[in-house]
Design a protein around this motif. Structure first.
Motif, short mmCIF file in Angstrom:
data_model
loop_
_atom_site.label_atom_id
_atom_site.label_comp_id
_atom_site.label_asym_id
_atom_site.label_seq_id
_atom_site.Cartn_x
_atom_site.Cartn_y
_atom_site.Cartn_z
N GLU A 169 -0.78 12.72 -7.22
CA GLU A 169 -0.26 13.02 -5.90
C GLU A 169 1.27 13.06 -5.89
OE1 GLU A 169 -1.57 13.84 -2.95
OE2 GLU A 169 -3.57 14.00 -3.83
N ASP B 120 -0.48 6.81 -7.06
CA ASP B 120 -1.29 7.97 -7.45
C ASP B 120 -0.38 8.98 -8.14
OD1 ASP B 120 -2.74 10.41 -7.53
OD2 ASP B 120 -4.00 9.76 -5.86
N ALA C 227 0.85 -1.20 0.00
CA ALA C 227 0.00 0.00 0.00
C ALA C 227 0.88 1.24 0.00
CB ALA C 227 -0.90 0.00 1.22
N LEU C 228 0.61 2.15 -0.94
CA LEU C 228 1.39 3.38 -1.04
C LEU C 228 0.68 4.48 -0.25
CD1 LEU C 228 2.39 3.03 -4.78
CD2 LEU C 228 3.91 2.90 -2.82
N THR C 229 0.88 4.45 1.05
CA THR C 229 0.27 5.41 1.96
C THR C 229 0.87 6.79 1.72
OG1 THR C 229 1.97 5.01 3.63
CG2 THR C 229 0.01 3.58 3.66
N PRO C 230 0.22 7.85 2.21
CA PRO C 230 0.81 9.19 2.08
C PRO C 230 2.22 9.27 2.65
CG PRO C 230 -1.48 9.37 2.74
CD PRO C 230 -1.15 7.91 2.78
N GLU C 231 2.47 8.59 3.74
CA GLU C 231 3.82 8.60 4.33
C GLU C 231 4.83 7.98 3.39
OE1 GLU C 231 5.97 7.25 8.53
OE2 GLU C 231 4.20 6.16 7.81
N ARG C 232 4.47 6.86 2.79
CA ARG C 232 5.39 6.21 1.85
C ARG C 232 5.54 7.04 0.57
NH1 ARG C 232 4.29 -0.34 2.27
NH2 ARG C 232 4.49 -0.47 4.54
N TRP D 228 11.63 0.65 1.39
CA TRP D 228 11.02 1.40 2.50
C TRP D 228 11.46 0.76 3.81
CZ3 TRP D 228 8.59 5.43 4.44
CH2 TRP D 228 7.73 5.29 5.54
#
Length: 273
Positions: free
Chosen positions: A216, A213, A75-80, A173
């Motif tokens: 983003e 995204d 999952a490409l979270t905002p943090e990542r 990561w």
């Protein structure tokens, strides 16, 4: 050490607790030299962003082993996403322009990519699927018009060291930061071209729940109007390349969901507008 051979690679990895030995096969087209050059430059200008080069001999590059897990498939979270953008931005700013200008062009630059698209499209039978066939035809017509501008811009913009591999498996990561590996195709490039490859690499969208995204990510770079225009045409180029690779490439490129080629065709047509 344990050994691993990535699928469809030109090298074998010997993994130790603190080091990695990357052994390139004969005929690897200068990949060991490209890897060593990039790691050496980054160790000087952006230490910690990539493995530290330790030794090179007889087609083997030994480097430090980095912590972390690949971003691909997760999952490409905002943090990542923040960490990914920060790492890529640091890479593209690290090497001074006058140094990057003296580098050999990256592999899969505009001339290489255009030639590969035409060769593969010409050698393969037309796609059986009408939508794929239509996307390919539209892409090739676009390329005939866009090629001069694609070539000219790359010569006029600020040169950077390009990683030349947008596979999210190459971005590690560690829970706080992202670091980069795999520089065997690296060389002189430009910022929009590198971002386009990252956005259009099949790894950025093929895994459910792990889609990059693009809007983003791009928003984190503050591109100029000229860079934004360049980004779009380069994304079209890479989307067209992936269509011919996925449709006519080796079986390993087709080890994806059954609708991958159809989705790639739709991506290309959407980018062509």
């Amino acid at each position: 050490m344990t050994s691993q051979t990535p699928p469809w690679s030109t090298h074998l990895l010997d993994l130790g607790p603190e080091t990695v030995r990357k052994r390139f096969r004969p005929g690897a087209d200068g990949e060991a030299a490209r890897e060593w050059r990039a790691l050496t430059l980054l160790d000087r200008y952006a230490p910690g962003l990539a493995p530290r080069p330790l030794a090179r001999a007889d087609g083997v590059v030994t480097m430090s082993r980095l912590p972390g897990v690949p971003l691909r498939g997760g999952a490409l979270t905002p943090e990542r996403l923040d960490a990914l953008a920060g790492a890529v931005d640091r890479l593209l700013r690290a090497v001074p322009a006058e140094v990057a200008a003296r580098l050999p062009a990256r592999r899969w630059d505009v001339p290489h990519t255009v030639a590969a698209i035409r060769a593969r499209a010409g050698a393969a039978p037309p796609p059986a699927d009408p939508e794929q066939r239509r996307a390919l035809a539209e892409g090739l017509r676009w390329l005939a018009v866009a090629e001069p501008d694609l070539r000219a811009y790359g010569l006029a913009t600020r040169p950077v060291l390009g990683q030349a591999d947008g596979n999210l498996a190459n971005f590690l990561w560690d829970g706080a930061d992202v670091r980069l590996v795999d520089f065997e195709d690296s060389g002189r490039s430009d910022r929009p071209y590198e971002l386009a490859e990252l956005l259009e690499h099949v790894s950025a969208w093929v895994h459910p729940g792990a889609v990059l995204d693009g809007a983003e990510l791009v928003a984190r770079f503050g591109l100029s109007a000229a860079e934004s225009r360049r980004l779009l045409v380069c994304r079209r180029l890479f989307a067209l390349l992936w269509l011919v690779l996925l449709g006519a490439g080796p079986a390993g490129l087709r080890d994806n969901p059954p609708d991958t080629v159809s989705r790639q065709a739709a991506r290309l047509r959407a980018l062509l507008g």
